[in-house]
Design a protein around this motif. Structure first.
Motif, PDB file in Angstrom:
ATOM      1  N   VAL A 250      60.040 -22.111 -93.897  1.00 58.35           N
ATOM      2  CA  VAL A 250      59.692 -23.063 -92.842  1.00 58.35           C
ATOM      3  C   VAL A 250      59.264 -22.299 -91.602  1.00 58.35           C
ATOM      4  CG1 VAL A 250      60.570 -24.886 -91.337  1.00 58.35           C
ATOM      5  CG2 VAL A 250      61.260 -24.815 -93.738  1.00 58.35           C
ATOM      6  N   GLY A 251      58.139 -22.711 -91.015  1.00 61.48           N
ATOM      7  CA  GLY A 251      57.659 -22.054 -89.806  1.00 61.48           C
ATOM      8  C   GLY A 251      56.454 -22.776 -89.246  1.00 61.48           C
ATOM      9  N   ILE A 252      55.742 -22.117 -88.335  1.00 58.86           N
ATOM     10  CA  ILE A 252      54.601 -22.743 -87.667  1.00 58.86           C
ATOM     11  C   ILE A 252      53.305 -22.404 -88.390  1.00 58.86           C
ATOM     12  CG2 ILE A 252      55.743 -22.811 -85.440  1.00 58.86           C
ATOM     13  CD1 ILE A 252      54.079 -20.357 -84.620  1.00 58.86           C
ATOM     14  N   GLU A 253      52.311 -23.250 -88.187  1.00 56.64           N
ATOM     15  CA  GLU A 253      51.041 -23.142 -88.899  1.00 56.64           C
ATOM     16  C   GLU A 253      50.322 -21.818 -88.632  1.00 56.64           C
ATOM     17  OE1 GLU A 253      47.034 -25.897 -89.549  1.00 56.64           O
ATOM     18  OE2 GLU A 253      48.369 -26.267 -87.846  1.00 56.64           O
ATOM     19  N   LYS A 254      50.395 -21.346 -87.394  1.00 55.87           N
ATOM     20  CA  LYS A 254      49.664 -20.136 -87.021  1.00 55.87           C
ATOM     21  C   LYS A 254      50.040 -18.944 -87.900  1.00 55.87           C
ATOM     22  CE  LYS A 254      49.125 -19.585 -82.697  1.00 55.87           C
ATOM     23  NZ  LYS A 254      47.695 -19.953 -82.712  1.00 55.87           N
ATOM     24  N   ALA A 255      51.329 -18.779 -88.193  1.00 56.49           N
ATOM     25  CA  ALA A 255      51.773 -17.659 -89.017  1.00 56.49           C
ATOM     26  C   ALA A 255      51.222 -17.757 -90.430  1.00 56.49           C
ATOM     27  CB  ALA A 255      53.301 -17.601 -89.050  1.00 56.49           C
ATOM     28  N   ALA A 256      51.084 -18.982 -90.936  1.00 55.65           N
ATOM     29  CA  ALA A 256      50.521 -19.158 -92.285  1.00 55.65           C
ATOM     30  C   ALA A 256      49.092 -18.636 -92.339  1.00 55.65           C
ATOM     31  CB  ALA A 256      50.570 -20.629 -92.674  1.00 55.65           C
ATOM     32  N   ARG A 257      48.316 -18.930 -91.282  1.00 60.45           N
ATOM     33  CA  ARG A 257      46.924 -18.457 -91.249  1.00 60.45           C
ATOM     34  C   ARG A 257      46.869 -16.936 -91.141  1.00 60.45           C
ATOM     35  NH1 ARG A 257      45.927 -22.502 -87.230  1.00 60.45           N
ATOM     36  NH2 ARG A 257      45.353 -20.844 -85.775  1.00 60.45           N
ATOM     37  N   LEU A 258      47.752 -16.363 -90.358  1.00 58.47           N
ATOM     38  CA  LEU A 258      47.746 -14.913 -90.166  1.00 58.47           C
ATOM     39  C   LEU A 258      48.125 -14.154 -91.434  1.00 58.47           C
ATOM     40  CD1 LEU A 258      49.422 -14.705 -86.630  1.00 58.47           C
ATOM     41  CD2 LEU A 258      47.032 -14.213 -87.183  1.00 58.47           C
ATOM     42  N   VAL A 259      49.095 -14.691 -92.166  1.00 62.37           N
ATOM     43  CA  VAL A 259      49.597 -13.994 -93.353  1.00 62.37           C
ATOM     44  C   VAL A 259      48.792 -14.350 -94.596  1.00 62.37           C
ATOM     45  CG1 VAL A 259      51.622 -13.753 -94.859  1.00 62.37           C
ATOM     46  CG2 VAL A 259      51.900 -13.769 -92.378  1.00 62.37           C
ATOM     47  N   GLY A 260      48.231 -15.565 -94.640  1.00 57.92           N
ATOM     48  CA  GLY A 260      47.430 -15.953 -95.789  1.00 57.92           C
ATOM     49  C   GLY A 260      48.193 -16.724 -96.843  1.00 57.92           C
ATOM     50  N   VAL A 261      49.145 -17.574 -96.402  1.00 60.85           N
ATOM     51  CA  VAL A 261      49.825 -18.463 -97.336  1.00 60.85           C
ATOM     52  C   VAL A 261      49.390 -19.895 -97.043  1.00 60.85           C
ATOM     53  CG1 VAL A 261      51.820 -16.975 -97.668  1.00 60.85           C
ATOM     54  CG2 VAL A 261      51.849 -18.656 -95.815  1.00 60.85           C
ATOM     55  N   GLU A 262      49.650 -20.787 -97.981  1.00 59.27           N
ATOM     56  CA  GLU A 262      49.285 -22.186 -97.784  1.00 59.27           C
ATOM     57  C   GLU A 262      50.332 -22.858 -96.893  1.00 59.27           C
ATOM     58  OE1 GLU A 262      48.111 -25.805-100.792  1.00 59.27           O
ATOM     59  OE2 GLU A 262      47.443 -23.763-101.262  1.00 59.27           O
ATOM     60  N   PHE A 263      49.891 -23.858 -96.140  1.00 63.22           N
ATOM     61  CA  PHE A 263      50.774 -24.522 -95.183  1.00 63.22           C
ATOM     62  C   PHE A 263      50.806 -26.018 -95.443  1.00 63.22           C
ATOM     63  CE2 PHE A 263      51.538 -26.530 -90.975  1.00 63.22           C
ATOM     64  CZ  PHE A 263      52.778 -25.963 -90.678  1.00 63.22           C
ATOM     65  N   VAL A 264      52.022 -26.572 -95.517  1.00 63.73           N
ATOM     66  CA  VAL A 264      52.210 -28.017 -95.676  1.00 63.73           C
ATOM     67  C   VAL A 264      52.820 -28.548 -94.379  1.00 63.73           C
ATOM     68  CG1 VAL A 264      53.326 -29.845 -97.000  1.00 63.73           C
ATOM     69  CG2 VAL A 264      52.607 -27.729 -98.148  1.00 63.73           C
ATOM     70  N   PRO A 265      52.054 -29.238 -93.524  1.00 62.82           N
ATOM     71  CA  PRO A 265      52.591 -29.709 -92.234  1.00 62.82           C
ATOM     72  C   PRO A 265      53.646 -30.794 -92.444  1.00 62.82           C
ATOM     73  CG  PRO A 265      50.400 -30.602 -92.610  1.00 62.82           C
ATOM     74  CD  PRO A 265      50.643 -29.609 -93.709  1.00 62.82           C
ATOM     75  N   MET A 266      54.745 -30.689 -91.683  1.00 60.13           N
ATOM     76  CA  MET A 266      55.841 -31.659 -91.791  1.00 60.13           C
ATOM     77  C   MET A 266      56.174 -32.316 -90.455  1.00 60.13           C
ATOM     78  SD  MET A 266      56.607 -31.742 -94.981  1.00 60.13           S
ATOM     79  CE  MET A 266      58.136 -32.668 -94.935  1.00 60.13           C
ATOM     80  N   VAL A 267      56.208 -31.529 -89.376  1.00 61.52           N
ATOM     81  CA  VAL A 267      56.650 -32.032 -88.078  1.00 61.52           C
ATOM     82  C   VAL A 267      55.768 -31.451 -86.977  1.00 61.52           C
ATOM     83  CG1 VAL A 267      58.549 -32.131 -86.420  1.00 61.52           C
ATOM     84  CG2 VAL A 267      59.049 -32.165 -88.863  1.00 61.52           C
ATOM     85  N   LYS A 268      55.314 -32.288 -86.067  1.00 62.24           N
ATOM     86  CA  LYS A 268      54.638 -31.775 -84.879  1.00 62.24           C
ATOM     87  C   LYS A 268      55.692 -31.589 -83.807  1.00 62.24           C
ATOM     88  CE  LYS A 268      50.356 -32.158 -82.307  1.00 62.24           C
ATOM     89  NZ  LYS A 268      49.135 -32.964 -82.052  1.00 62.24           N
ATOM     90  N   GLU A 269      56.025 -30.335 -83.545  1.00 64.35           N
ATOM     91  CA  GLU A 269      57.141 -30.059 -82.654  1.00 64.35           C
ATOM     92  C   GLU A 269      56.680 -29.806 -81.225  1.00 64.35           C
ATOM     93  OE1 GLU A 269      59.209 -26.736 -84.281  1.00 64.35           O
ATOM     94  OE2 GLU A 269      57.731 -25.285 -83.602  1.00 64.35           O
ATOM     95  N   ARG A 270      57.534 -30.211 -80.285  1.00 64.09           N
ATOM     96  CA  ARG A 270      57.255 -29.995 -78.871  1.00 64.09           C
ATOM     97  C   ARG A 270      57.915 -28.697 -78.437  1.00 64.09           C
ATOM     98  NH1 ARG A 270      59.781 -34.272 -75.965  1.00 64.09           N
ATOM     99  NH2 ARG A 270      61.163 -32.739 -75.004  1.00 64.09           N
ATOM    100  N   TYR A 271      57.121 -27.816 -77.868  1.00 62.26           N
ATOM    101  CA  TYR A 271      57.576 -26.498 -77.432  1.00 62.26           C
ATOM    102  C   TYR A 271      57.628 -26.511 -75.915  1.00 62.26           C
ATOM    103  CZ  TYR A 271      57.825 -21.339 -77.729  1.00 62.26           C
ATOM    104  OH  TYR A 271      58.220 -20.013 -77.669  1.00 62.26           O
ATOM    105  N   ASP A 272      58.850 -26.506 -75.366  1.00 66.05           N
ATOM    106  CA  ASP A 272      59.041 -26.664 -73.922  1.00 66.05           C
ATOM    107  C   ASP A 272      59.591 -25.402 -73.277  1.00 66.05           C
ATOM    108  OD1 ASP A 272      58.279 -29.353 -74.067  1.00 66.05           O
ATOM    109  OD2 ASP A 272      60.338 -30.028 -74.424  1.00 66.05           O
ATOM    110  N   LEU A 273      59.418 -25.316 -71.959  1.00 68.63           N
ATOM    111  CA  LEU A 273      60.042 -24.274 -71.157  1.00 68.63           C
ATOM    112  C   LEU A 273      61.176 -24.883 -70.341  1.00 68.63           C
ATOM    113  CD1 LEU A 273      56.991 -22.308 -69.679  1.00 68.63           C
ATOM    114  CD2 LEU A 273      58.267 -21.860 -71.776  1.00 68.63           C
TER     115      LEU A 273
END
Length: 320
Positions: A250-273
């Motif tokens: 489980v992780g974010i979409e960007k890492a999937a593109r960088l590493v070259g694995v397939e990604f199945v989106p599940m949750v659009k998460e809010r990243y706050d400061l």
């Protein structure tokens, strides 16, 4: 000792092929002794060689950053910085957007020296509570309220006045092998016979998402093969799946593109400061909000790709 036997932070960054912010981080943690000459920080050649020798002999986990008291010349450096009005601002979290924020902060004439820590969301909030972090990023899903971040921040920062502001939104989901041969499309699919999982470390936002989704789906960790196999970053999890040492992570979409694995989106998460509302932080709060809302910062974020910036800079929650 002459300047020929010492280096500036810029020279250190070039020699080690790291960012200048990472050099300041090493100084802050006491791993690289430094001293100030006027407005310039310098590191003796002998101390650099000693650091390189230590680095070859072992690895210090990122989550240990700032856990030990500063010693020797590093402590002296911080004290000198404080005496000259320079404030070290610790930005804690793992997304590359925080590096961009640190870069923009450093360009401002505010006597602020941003330093980076790469702890997970929960550990970062605890660091803020104990006075060891100034800007903290969180992506913590709460299954009771189906809300991100605020429930955790309110519980952990009890007694503090704070501000929660949106940094970005991004997709989190499953890393799977090409073609998704195990047909992993839901959280319950992780319990299928023959499916191996790779997990994130305790205290990370991804681990919190996993545990909350398991709780909602009534899944016990002991029933998931590989649940005890932990990695400490999105890239590391994606890498395990890419090497076929696990079927899902489980992780974010960007890492999937960088590493070259397939990604199945599940949750659009809010990243706050999260930042504390103190008198000392007034200039910092104003600067961060101004940066997040600026066209220059958002243009850089758009160039990175994979982020929803529609609420960037919006105040999500604020105590008074």
């Amino acid at each position: 000792m002459t300047d020929e036997n010492s280096y500036t932070t810029e020279e250190i960054a070039k020699l080690l092929r790291i960012s200048k912010l990472t050099v300041y981080d090493l100084i802050k943690k006491g791993e690289l002794p430094a001293y100030r000459v006027g407005r310039q920080m310098r590191v003796d050649k002998s101390d650099l060689e000693a650091y390189k020798a230590r680095a070859k002999g072992g690895y210090r986990p990122a989550q240990a950053a700032y856990s030990a008291p500063l010693q020797g010349q590093a402590q002296q450096t911080i004290e000198q910085a404080q005496s000259t009005g320079t404030r070290h601002v610790i930005i804690s979290g793992q997304d590359v957007s925080l590096d961009l924020l640190a870069s923009h902060l450093e360009k401002r004439e505010l006597s602020l020296r941003p330093l980076r820590s790469y702890a997970g969301s929960l550990n970062s909030l605890v660091a803020m509570y104990t006075g060891k972090a100034d800007i903290v990023s969180t992506h913590l899903f709460d299954g009771e309220t189906m809300e991100y971040n605020v429930p955790y921040v309110r519980r952990i920062l009890t007694g503090h006045r704070f501000l929660v502001v949106n940094m970005l939104a991004r997709w989190a989901g499953f890393y799977v092998q090409e073609g998704n041969p195990k047909h992993i499309l839901s959280w319950t699919d992780l319990t299928k016979p023959g499916v191996r999982m790779v997990n994130r470390e305790k205290g990370s936002g991804a681990r919190t998402l996993i545990e909350e989704q398991f709780r909602l789906a009534k899944i016990a960790g002991r029933d998931v093969n590989g649940y005890e196999h932990e990695e400490t970053s999105h890239l590391a999890v994606a890498g395990v799946v890419a090497r076929k040492e696990a079927d899902v992570g489980v992780g974010i979409e960007k890492a999937a593109r960088l590493v070259g694995v397939e990604f199945v989106p599940m949750v659009k998460e809010r990243y706050d400061l999260v930042m504390l509302k103190t008198k000392e932080n007034e200039a910092l709060l104003a600067a961060v909000l101004d940066i997040l809302r600026s066209a220059a910062f958002q243009k850089e974020m758009e160039a990175v790709g994979g982020y929803d910036l529609s609420q960037t800079g919006k105040i999500i929650y604020e105590t008074w």
